[in-house]
Scaffold this motif. Structure first.
Motif, PDB file in Angstrom:
ATOM      1  N   THR A   1       8.197  -6.003  14.881  1.00  0.00           N
ATOM      2  CA  THR A   1       6.939  -5.702  14.202  1.00  0.00           C
ATOM      3  C   THR A   1       6.555  -6.866  13.299  1.00  0.00           C
ATOM      4  OG1 THR A   1       7.455  -3.347  14.219  1.00  0.00           O
ATOM      5  CG2 THR A   1       5.793  -4.072  12.647  1.00  0.00           C
ATOM      6  N   GLY A   2       5.270  -7.224  13.321  1.00  0.00           N
ATOM      7  CA  GLY A   2       4.773  -8.297  12.470  1.00  0.00           C
ATOM      8  C   GLY A   2       3.971  -7.756  11.300  1.00  0.00           C
ATOM      9  N   VAL A   3       3.645  -8.634  10.363  1.00  0.00           N
ATOM     10  CA  VAL A   3       2.915  -8.212   9.167  1.00  0.00           C
ATOM     11  C   VAL A   3       1.498  -7.749   9.485  1.00  0.00           C
ATOM     12  CG1 VAL A   3       4.289  -9.585   7.569  1.00  0.00           C
ATOM     13  CG2 VAL A   3       2.201 -10.566   8.561  1.00  0.00           C
ATOM     14  N   ASP A   4       0.965  -8.149  10.647  1.00  0.00           N
ATOM     15  CA  ASP A   4      -0.383  -7.741  11.033  1.00  0.00           C
ATOM     16  C   ASP A   4      -0.403  -6.605  12.050  1.00  0.00           C
ATOM     17  OD1 ASP A   4      -1.811  -9.549   9.364  1.00  0.00           O
ATOM     18  OD2 ASP A   4      -1.291 -11.175  10.734  1.00  0.00           O
ATOM     19  N   THR A   5       0.758  -6.029  12.335  1.00  0.00           N
ATOM     20  CA  THR A   5       0.825  -4.875  13.236  1.00  0.00           C
ATOM     21  C   THR A   5       0.204  -3.681  12.537  1.00  0.00           C
ATOM     22  OG1 THR A   5       2.865  -5.705  14.238  1.00  0.00           O
ATOM     23  CG2 THR A   5       2.358  -3.368  14.562  1.00  0.00           C
ATOM     24  N   GLU A   6      -0.703  -3.019  13.205  1.00  0.00           N
ATOM     25  CA  GLU A   6      -1.377  -1.851  12.639  1.00  0.00           C
ATOM     26  C   GLU A   6      -0.395  -0.695  12.459  1.00  0.00           C
ATOM     27  OE1 GLU A   6      -4.582  -1.494  11.663  1.00  0.00           O
ATOM     28  OE2 GLU A   6      -5.117  -3.545  12.211  1.00  0.00           O
ATOM     29  N   PHE A   7      -0.487  -0.046  11.306  1.00  0.00           N
ATOM     30  CA  PHE A   7       0.358   1.124  11.050  1.00  0.00           C
ATOM     31  C   PHE A   7       0.145   2.181  12.127  1.00  0.00           C
ATOM     32  CE2 PHE A   7       0.269   0.272   6.173  1.00  0.00           C
ATOM     33  CZ  PHE A   7       1.241  -0.705   6.313  1.00  0.00           C
TER      34      PHE A   7
ATOM     35  N   ALA B   1      -5.558   0.457   4.363  1.00  0.00           N
ATOM     36  CA  ALA B   1      -5.154  -0.950   4.466  1.00  0.00           C
ATOM     37  C   ALA B   1      -4.723  -1.247   5.900  1.00  0.00           C
ATOM     38  CB  ALA B   1      -4.036  -1.258   3.474  1.00  0.00           C
ATOM     39  N   GLY B   2      -3.877  -0.408   6.455  1.00  0.00           N
ATOM     40  CA  GLY B   2      -3.573  -0.456   7.874  1.00  0.00           C
ATOM     41  C   GLY B   2      -2.479  -1.393   8.341  1.00  0.00           C
ATOM     42  N   THR B   3      -2.104  -2.392   7.544  1.00  0.00           N
ATOM     43  CA  THR B   3      -1.038  -3.319   7.929  1.00  0.00           C
ATOM     44  C   THR B   3      -0.216  -3.685   6.697  1.00  0.00           C
ATOM     45  OG1 THR B   3      -2.270  -5.366   7.508  1.00  0.00           O
ATOM     46  CG2 THR B   3      -2.503  -4.386   9.718  1.00  0.00           C
ATOM     47  N   ALA B   4       0.958  -4.243   6.928  1.00  0.00           N
ATOM     48  CA  ALA B   4       1.788  -4.706   5.809  1.00  0.00           C
ATOM     49  C   ALA B   4       1.082  -5.817   5.048  1.00  0.00           C
ATOM     50  CB  ALA B   4       3.150  -5.176   6.321  1.00  0.00           C
ATOM     51  N   ALA B   5       0.399  -6.701   5.767  1.00  0.00           N
ATOM     52  CA  ALA B   5      -0.304  -7.810   5.119  1.00  0.00           C
ATOM     53  C   ALA B   5      -1.408  -7.297   4.192  1.00  0.00           C
ATOM     54  CB  ALA B   5      -0.886  -8.751   6.168  1.00  0.00           C
ATOM     55  N   LYS B   6      -2.183  -6.339   4.661  1.00  0.00           N
ATOM     56  CA  LYS B   6      -3.272  -5.802   3.844  1.00  0.00           C
ATOM     57  C   LYS B   6      -2.740  -4.931   2.707  1.00  0.00           C
ATOM     58  CE  LYS B   6      -6.691  -6.137   7.488  1.00  0.00           C
ATOM     59  NZ  LYS B   6      -7.476  -5.393   8.477  1.00  0.00           N
ATOM     60  N   ALA B   7      -1.608  -4.250   2.929  1.00  0.00           N
ATOM     61  CA  ALA B   7      -0.988  -3.467   1.860  1.00  0.00           C
ATOM     62  C   ALA B   7      -0.505  -4.401   0.752  1.00  0.00           C
ATOM     63  CB  ALA B   7       0.166  -2.637   2.410  1.00  0.00           C
ATOM     64  N   ALA B   8       0.097  -5.520   1.127  1.00  0.00           N
ATOM     65  CA  ALA B   8       0.549  -6.506   0.140  1.00  0.00           C
ATOM     66  C   ALA B   8      -0.628  -7.069  -0.640  1.00  0.00           C
ATOM     67  CB  ALA B   8       1.320  -7.630   0.831  1.00  0.00           C
ATOM     68  N   GLU B   9      -1.733  -7.316   0.046  1.00  0.00           N
ATOM     69  CA  GLU B   9      -2.944  -7.810  -0.621  1.00  0.00           C
ATOM     70  C   GLU B   9      -3.468  -6.780  -1.618  1.00  0.00           C
ATOM     71  OE1 GLU B   9      -7.477  -8.938   0.686  1.00  0.00           O
ATOM     72  OE2 GLU B   9      -5.871  -9.362   2.117  1.00  0.00           O
ATOM     73  N   LEU B  10      -3.472  -5.523  -1.224  1.00  0.00           N
ATOM     74  CA  LEU B  10      -3.902  -4.442  -2.112  1.00  0.00           C
ATOM     75  C   LEU B  10      -3.049  -4.401  -3.376  1.00  0.00           C
ATOM     76  CD1 LEU B  10      -5.512  -1.768  -2.665  1.00  0.00           C
ATOM     77  CD2 LEU B  10      -3.733  -0.597  -1.355  1.00  0.00           C
TER      78      LEU B  10
ATOM     79  N   PRO C   1       2.179 -12.458  -6.644  1.00  0.00           N
ATOM     80  CA  PRO C   1       1.646 -11.829  -5.435  1.00  0.00           C
ATOM     81  C   PRO C   1       2.763 -11.173  -4.610  1.00  0.00           C
ATOM     82  CG  PRO C   1       1.318 -14.227  -5.389  1.00  0.00           C
ATOM     83  CD  PRO C   1       2.021 -13.889  -6.659  1.00  0.00           C
ATOM     84  N   VAL C   2       2.443 -10.045  -4.042  1.00  0.00           N
ATOM     85  CA  VAL C   2       3.384  -9.347  -3.174  1.00  0.00           C
ATOM     86  C   VAL C   2       3.302  -9.997  -1.795  1.00  0.00           C
ATOM     87  CG1 VAL C   2       3.962  -7.138  -2.108  1.00  0.00           C
ATOM     88  CG2 VAL C   2       3.152  -7.211  -4.479  1.00  0.00           C
ATOM     89  N   GLU C   3       4.438 -10.382  -1.279  1.00  0.00           N
ATOM     90  CA  GLU C   3       4.498 -11.019   0.032  1.00  0.00           C
ATOM     91  C   GLU C   3       4.430  -9.963   1.140  1.00  0.00           C
ATOM     92  OE1 GLU C   3       4.461 -14.268   0.706  1.00  0.00           O
ATOM     93  OE2 GLU C   3       4.290 -14.650  -1.427  1.00  0.00           O
ATOM     94  N   PRO C   4       3.598 -10.179   2.144  1.00  0.00           N
ATOM     95  CA  PRO C   4       3.524  -9.230   3.263  1.00  0.00           C
ATOM     96  C   PRO C   4       4.871  -8.991   3.925  1.00  0.00           C
ATOM     97  CG  PRO C   4       1.696 -10.768   3.362  1.00  0.00           C
ATOM     98  CD  PRO C   4       2.613 -11.255   2.269  1.00  0.00           C
TER      99      PRO C   4
END
Length: 87
Positions: A26-32, A65-74, A6-9
């Motif tokens: 900036t956090g992993v849930d900060t919106e792009f 995806a909009g955030t680093a966390a969601k990009a990592a999930e993708l 898994p890719v880490e956020p």
């Protein structure tokens, strides 16, 4: 059989911080959108992530995806073979 890693956020966020100068707090849930990342930045990010993770991802998909966390999930959902690292 290759095991999926898994890719880490945080790895995606670190890439944003080192390659695109997003603020240090900036956090992993900060919106792009809150970071004012334009489509060109997201396209460039997509190219880097595609090369580093071995799966295709576009700027439009990252925008959605909009955030680093969601990009990592993708990326993880697509079977990325490694986590991104700063160059």
């Amino acid at each position: 059989m290759t095991s999926r890693i898994p890719v880490e956020p945080q790895a995606v966020l670190d890439l944003l911080k080192t390659q695109f100068d997003v603020p240090a707090d900036t956090g992993v849930d900060t919106e792009f959108a809150d970071l004012a990342l334009d489509s060109l930045v997201l396209i460039e990010l997509g190219v880097i992530l595609t090369k580093q993770c071995g799966v295709d991802v576009t700027g439009d998909e990252l925008a959605t995806a909009g955030t680093a966390a969601k990009a990592a999930e993708l990326l993880s959902d697509r079977g990325a073979h490694s986590t991104p690292s700063a160059r």
